[in-house]
Write a protein that holds these residues in place. Structure first.
Motif, PDB file in Angstrom:
ATOM      1  N   ILE A  50      50.706  28.244  34.670  1.00  0.00           N
ATOM      2  CA  ILE A  50      49.317  28.895  34.350  1.00  0.00           C
ATOM      3  C   ILE A  50      48.888  28.863  32.902  1.00  0.00           C
ATOM      4  O   ILE A  50      49.510  29.411  32.236  1.00  0.00           O
ATOM      5  N   GLN A  65      43.589  26.758  35.918  1.00  0.00           N
ATOM      6  CA  GLN A  65      43.569  27.566  37.271  1.00  0.00           C
ATOM      7  C   GLN A  65      42.389  28.362  37.720  1.00  0.00           C
ATOM      8  O   GLN A  65      42.035  28.896  38.704  1.00  0.00           O
ATOM      9  N   LEU A 107      48.134  29.071  43.999  1.00  0.00           N
ATOM     10  CA  LEU A 107      48.613  28.733  42.708  1.00  0.00           C
ATOM     11  C   LEU A 107      50.089  28.930  42.689  1.00  0.00           C
ATOM     12  O   LEU A 107      50.549  29.968  42.760  1.00  0.00           O
ATOM     13  N   VAL A 153      42.037  36.177  42.208  1.00  0.00           N
ATOM     14  CA  VAL A 153      43.058  35.841  42.971  1.00  0.00           C
ATOM     15  C   VAL A 153      43.221  37.274  44.091  1.00  0.00           C
ATOM     16  O   VAL A 153      43.176  38.289  43.616  1.00  0.00           O
ATOM     17  N   TRP A 201      48.664  33.641  44.278  1.00  0.00           N
ATOM     18  CA  TRP A 201      49.746  33.117  43.226  1.00  0.00           C
ATOM     19  C   TRP A 201      50.878  33.628  43.644  1.00  0.00           C
ATOM     20  O   TRP A 201      51.200  34.615  43.897  1.00  0.00           O
TER      21      TRP A 201
END
Ligand code: UDP
Length: 380
Positions: free
Chosen positions: A198, A204, A220, A257, A264
């Motif tokens: 990341i 991302q 991710l 997210v 993630w």
């Protein structure tokens, strides 16, 4: 072939790496293939490395990845301590025909400083150097030292002193490419994946925003700084924010997210990583840097997952637009390409990987370069 190569993997991670580890993965891929070709390999790494080799030595018991959080001079100190171990070996033995070095900048500088009596050195560049000219600074690579890139684009952007010492480029490879053209067709899910550290360069934040906009589920996968699992990052508290990638994650990625459409999952490894990558309908690279080599790109192809990416760095060398992936220079267009990715044929991706990105192709090319470096050193 009677050739002994000292493979200098550096002190950061064991080989193969426990999860994330671009350079260490490539060494773990290259070495068995070199040995199959008859090359003797002496590995300079950390004690915990388990890669089968002819001989190995180390300065540190295990990977010093955590030390990369320290100030740059201390990071160099760790590299230097490891390099001193390499130099001691080279002073005490005369059976090393060539050093294949992977330790950024410090490795090349130290090995070059051995002067004309040292063995020939091939130093592989792993980074995008146009953005980091300070890494190689005023380096005089020395007569017996040559460099190679991991893509033509990376070399073209490298400082002139390095380009003048270049013997060409070798694309990265993956063991997953072996027989990829004959493997059963993977079952595809409805999600896309970004596999990698990341980091702002890997983009991302762009990917997560696009996924939310076009409604494509996005996974991710990869570490945030030194944190491999979401629970480790959560437990680290505010102190973790000293790390720029942690700050990037919290400030730019985490707001998108939601744990449902965009998740993630932390670092993935082994079969879990392969299954996740093979099951994705697209492997997304919304790059904001010039990706130098792209291991995750060739892994995606080998697992039959088309690549949707910003056309930066090595991507146009590795991906054929419209056949093995979709490339654009327009960040906003990536969302549309993500929706179109399922039109691409997984078999084309796997055929490409089996033809171009196997360990055998990479090892053969390195053996050619070793020979050129040795001939060059003899001629001087
Ligand atoms: N990787 C992994 N698990 C993760 C994230 C990455 O195994 O959660 C591996 C990935 O499959 C690839 C390497 O780490 O082999 C990253 O190398 P790449 O060249 O793609 O990126 P780098 O980080 O070296 O820029």
């Amino acid at each position: 072939m009677s050739l002994t190569v000292l493979m200098n993997a550096g002190p950061w991670l064991s080989v193969p790496p426990p999860g994330y580890g671009g350079i260490e993965n490539i060494i773990a891929t290259l070495v068995p293939e070199l040995r199959r070709l008859g090359v003797r390999v002496v590995l300079a790494s950390v004690e915990s490395s388990t890669l089968p080799v002819d001989e190995k030595f180390s300065v540190f018991p295990d990977g010093q990845f955590h030390a990369l959080q320290r100030p740059y001079n201390q990071v160099c100190g760790v590299s230097q301590a490891h390099l001193n171990g390499v130099i001691r070996q080279l002073h005490h033995r005369d059976d090393i025909d060539l050093v294949h070095d992977h330790v950024e900048a410090v490795g090349l500088a130290t090995l070059a400083a051995m002067g004309p009596d040292g063995p020939p050195v091939l130093h592989t560049l792993h980074w995008d150097l146009a953005k980091h000219p300070e890494l190689y600074g005023n380096l005089d690579a020395g007569d017996r030292v040559r460099v190679n890139g991991v893509s033509a684009s990376q070399l073209a952007r490298a400082p002139r002193a390095l380009r003048e010492h270049s013997v060409g480029h070798v694309h990265l490879s993956t063991p997953l490419a072996v027989g990829a053209d004959r493997a059963p067709r993977p079952e595809k899910g409805d999600y896309a994946i970004i596999l990698g550290r990341i980091n702002p360069g890997k983009g991302q934040d762009v990917g997560a925003r696009l996924a939310q906009r076009v409604g494509v589920p996005l996974v991710l996968a990869g570490p945030v700084g030194p944190y491999h699992r979401p629970e480790d990052l959560a437990a680290a508290g505010d102190e973790a924010r000293q790390n720029p990638d942690v700050r990037f994650f919290y400030d730019e990625v985490a707001p998108h997210v939601d744990g449902e459409l965009v998740r993630w999952v932390g670092t993935v490894a082994g079969q879990e990583r392969d299954d996740l990558l093979a099951g994705a309908k697209a492997s997304l690279f919304p790059l904001r840097w010039e990706e130098p080599g792209g291991t995750a790109v060739v892994e995606s192809l080998a697992l039959g997952t088309p690549v949707v990416a910003t056309a930066r760095g090595c991507l146009p060398e590795l991906i054929e637009h419209g056949r093995t992936g979709l490339l654009t220079t327009d960040e906003d267009e990536l969302g549309d390409l993500l929706l179109a990715a399922s039109l691409l044929d997984a078999d084309e991706c796997r055929r490409e990987a089996a033809a171009r990105f196997t360990p055998a192709v990479m090892a053969q090319r390195y053996v050619e370069l070793y020979e050129r470096v040795r001939q060059g050193a003899r001629a001087r």
